[in-house]
Design an enzyme around this catalytic site. Structure first.
Site, PDB file in Angstrom:
ATOM      1  N   ASP A  14       0.837  -1.206   0.000  1.00 14.31           N
ATOM      2  CA  ASP A  14       0.000   0.000   0.000  1.00 14.31           C
ATOM      3  C   ASP A  14       0.871   1.255   0.000  1.00 14.31           C
ATOM      4  O   ASP A  14       0.536   2.254  -0.643  1.00 14.31           O
ATOM      5  CB  ASP A  14      -0.924   0.030   1.221  1.00 14.31           C
ATOM      6  CG  ASP A  14      -1.953  -1.091   1.211  1.00 14.31           C
ATOM      7  OD1 ASP A  14      -2.251  -1.616   0.113  1.00 14.31           O
ATOM      8  OD2 ASP A  14      -2.444  -1.444   2.298  1.00 14.31           O
ATOM      9  N   CYS A  15       1.983   1.205   0.713  1.00 11.35           N
ATOM     10  CA  CYS A  15       2.894   2.354   0.782  1.00 11.35           C
ATOM     11  C   CYS A  15       3.528   2.635  -0.577  1.00 11.35           C
ATOM     12  O   CYS A  15       3.761   3.794  -0.926  1.00 11.35           O
ATOM     13  CB  CYS A  15       3.977   2.110   1.832  1.00 11.35           C
ATOM     14  SG  CYS A  15       3.322   1.976   3.510  1.00 11.35           S
TER      15      CYS A  15
END
Length: 129
Positions: free
Chosen positions: A93-94
């Site tokens: 997600d990062c």
């Protein structure tokens, strides 16, 4: 701490942070090297989650240039509160949000205060031992 650890014959911990453990060639090459060249000297901690704020501060003190390349918005992130949802979130997600460099994993030898993003850097560290 390292004298105590030596007396106890406990392995030291190396953490490997990656957003894609299965498909990251640099990550797999580091893993293969550590498995074949280190026997029981290390505990390898694999993480697919963003480091804690304390870990980010510690790594920044070791090598801010490498960390800044791995965490593009490092200055902004270091100003966040420790309970911000970014810390401990999935690295995949990062990557999507631009908070993690997808090109390389990040390894950290906490005891020796060393970090890097490629196989060569970890080889150099282990050759010094």
């Amino acid at each position: 701490m390292s004298m105590f650890r030596t007396l106890q014959r406990q392995p030291r911990t190396i953490s490997l942070f990656t957003h894609d453990l299965e498909n990251s060639r640099p990550c797999l090459s580091i893993l293969e090297y550590l498995k074949s060249h280190t026997t029981n000297r290390f505990d390898l901690e694999l993480s697919t989650k963003f480091p804690t704020l304390d870990q980010v501060h510690y790594m920044n003190a070791i090598n801010p240039m490498i960390l800044r390349a791995q965490i593009p918005h490092l200055t902004k992130i270091m100003k966040l509160k420790s309970y911000d949802p970014l810390f401990g979130s999935q690295l995949s997600d990062c990557v999507t949000k631009g908070f993690w460099n997808k090109e390389a994993p990040l390894w950290v030898d906490w005891e020796k205060k060393a970090l890097g993003t490629d196989l060569q850097s970890i080889k150099e560290l282990l050759e010094k031992d």
